[in-house]
Design an enzyme around this catalytic site. Structure first.
Site, PDB file in Angstrom:
ATOM      1  N   HIS A 196       0.834  -1.200   0.000  1.00 36.16           N
ATOM      2  CA  HIS A 196       0.000   0.000   0.000  1.00 36.16           C
ATOM      3  C   HIS A 196       0.868   1.249   0.000  1.00 36.16           C
ATOM      4  O   HIS A 196       2.066   1.193   0.227  1.00 36.16           O
ATOM      5  CB  HIS A 196      -0.971  -0.007   1.197  1.00 36.16           C
ATOM      6  CG  HIS A 196      -0.298  -0.086   2.527  1.00 36.16           C
ATOM      7  ND1 HIS A 196       0.183  -1.269   3.055  1.00 36.16           N
ATOM      8  CD2 HIS A 196      -0.020   0.862   3.440  1.00 36.16           C
ATOM      9  CE1 HIS A 196       0.730  -1.038   4.240  1.00 36.16           C
ATOM     10  NE2 HIS A 196       0.621   0.251   4.494  1.00 36.16           N
ATOM     11  N   CYS A 243       3.867  10.456   9.899  1.00 30.66           N
ATOM     12  CA  CYS A 243       3.726   9.467   8.845  1.00 30.66           C
ATOM     13  C   CYS A 243       2.268   9.042   8.764  1.00 30.66           C
ATOM     14  O   CYS A 243       1.484   9.307   9.674  1.00 30.66           O
ATOM     15  CB  CYS A 243       4.634   8.270   9.075  1.00 30.66           C
ATOM     16  SG  CYS A 243       4.478   7.536  10.704  1.00 30.66           S
ATOM     17  N   GLU A 268      -1.389  15.253  13.445  1.00 30.74           N
ATOM     18  CA  GLU A 268      -0.474  14.702  14.446  1.00 30.74           C
ATOM     19  C   GLU A 268       0.279  15.777  15.209  1.00 30.74           C
ATOM     20  O   GLU A 268       0.347  15.759  16.436  1.00 30.74           O
ATOM     21  CB  GLU A 268       0.560  13.768  13.793  1.00 30.74           C
ATOM     22  CG  GLU A 268       0.035  12.420  13.429  1.00 30.74           C
ATOM     23  CD  GLU A 268       1.134  11.461  12.992  1.00 30.74           C
ATOM     24  OE1 GLU A 268       2.328  11.698  13.288  1.00 30.74           O
ATOM     25  OE2 GLU A 268       0.794  10.456  12.352  1.00 30.74           O
ATOM     26  N   GLU A 316       3.801  -4.129   7.816  1.00 32.48           N
ATOM     27  CA  GLU A 316       3.890  -2.946   6.972  1.00 32.48           C
ATOM     28  C   GLU A 316       4.555  -3.381   5.679  1.00 32.48           C
ATOM     29  O   GLU A 316       5.639  -3.961   5.693  1.00 32.48           O
ATOM     30  CB  GLU A 316       4.719  -1.843   7.633  1.00 32.48           C
ATOM     31  CG  GLU A 316       3.981  -1.018   8.645  1.00 32.48           C
ATOM     32  CD  GLU A 316       2.877  -0.125   8.090  1.00 32.48           C
ATOM     33  OE1 GLU A 316       2.445  -0.284   6.926  1.00 32.48           O
ATOM     34  OE2 GLU A 316       2.430   0.748   8.836  1.00 32.48           O
ATOM     35  N   GLU A 375       4.963  -1.237   2.411  1.00 32.80           N
ATOM     36  CA  GLU A 375       4.628   0.091   1.924  1.00 32.80           C
ATOM     37  C   GLU A 375       5.570   0.601   0.850  1.00 32.80           C
ATOM     38  O   GLU A 375       6.761   0.312   0.877  1.00 32.80           O
ATOM     39  CB  GLU A 375       4.697   1.114   3.076  1.00 32.80           C
ATOM     40  CG  GLU A 375       3.704   0.882   4.166  1.00 32.80           C
ATOM     41  CD  GLU A 375       3.737   1.953   5.237  1.00 32.80           C
ATOM     42  OE1 GLU A 375       2.688   2.128   5.888  1.00 32.80           O
ATOM     43  OE2 GLU A 375       4.780   2.606   5.433  1.00 32.80           O
TER      44      GLU A 375
END
Length: 181
Positions: A33, A68, A88, A113, A115
């Protein structure tokens, strides 16, 4: 564990969109992703890092880059990075694309993860107030000092942040902008 049910963008190895999936499910399945990481510097050449909230769905309590996240479906990557920086860290600023890279890592809680991470940089010097649901601590630090900290205590930092700091693109950015010392 704090998880939203946002749909995030699935991609192929060329970073072309191939679909979407609910954020937690995508991480449970280890699907590739799209993501982003933001690195904010101040005029003293210090990098803003933060410690992730303890109840994050993975890597809670670890130190990482300024912010992030993942773009939502139909959201441009830079727009998502700007949005998330505000959510954030409580501020926004102009961001510049630095590079993108692929990484994959599995966590103890059975999440993965996988990515293609788009890395952005920016400069900020004003007041801000972090979101306590996302950030339990933050600090400005010189790149050379954070590299030394990671060498001495690597388990206190996120996997992707360590990869970014070691990348040729980041090293070239640091050299060009004289932010190492």
């Amino acid at each position: 564990m704090s998880v939203d049910t946002t749909e995030i963008i699935l991609v192929n190895e060329s970073d072309e969109e191939v679909g979407s999936g609910e954020k937690l499910w995508v991480h449970q399945q280890g699907l590739l992703h799209r993501a982003f990481s933001v690195l904010i510097f101040n005029d003293d050449n210090e990098l803003l890092i933060h410690q992730r909230a303890l109840d994050k769905y993975h890597s809670g309590g670890l130190w990482t880059n300024t912010c992030c996240g993942h773009p939502n479906v139909n959201e441009a990557i830079k727009t998502a990075a700007e949005r998330r920086l505000g959510e954030e860290m409580g501020f926004t600023c102009d961001l510049d694309f630095l590079y993108k890279f692929h990484y994959k890592t599995a966590f103890e809680n059975q999440l993965t993860e996988n990515e293609i991470d788009h890395v952005f940089t920016g400069t900020y010097n004003d007041f801000f107030e972090v979101n306590p649901a996302e950030v339990i601590a933050y600090r400005w630090v010189r790149v050379a000092d954070i590299i030394e900290e990671i060498a001495n205590n690597p388990e206190s930092f996120t996997f992707w942040f360590k990869k970014i700091l070691k990348s040729q693109a980041f090293q070239a950015f640091v050299a060009e902008n004289h932010v190492l010392s």
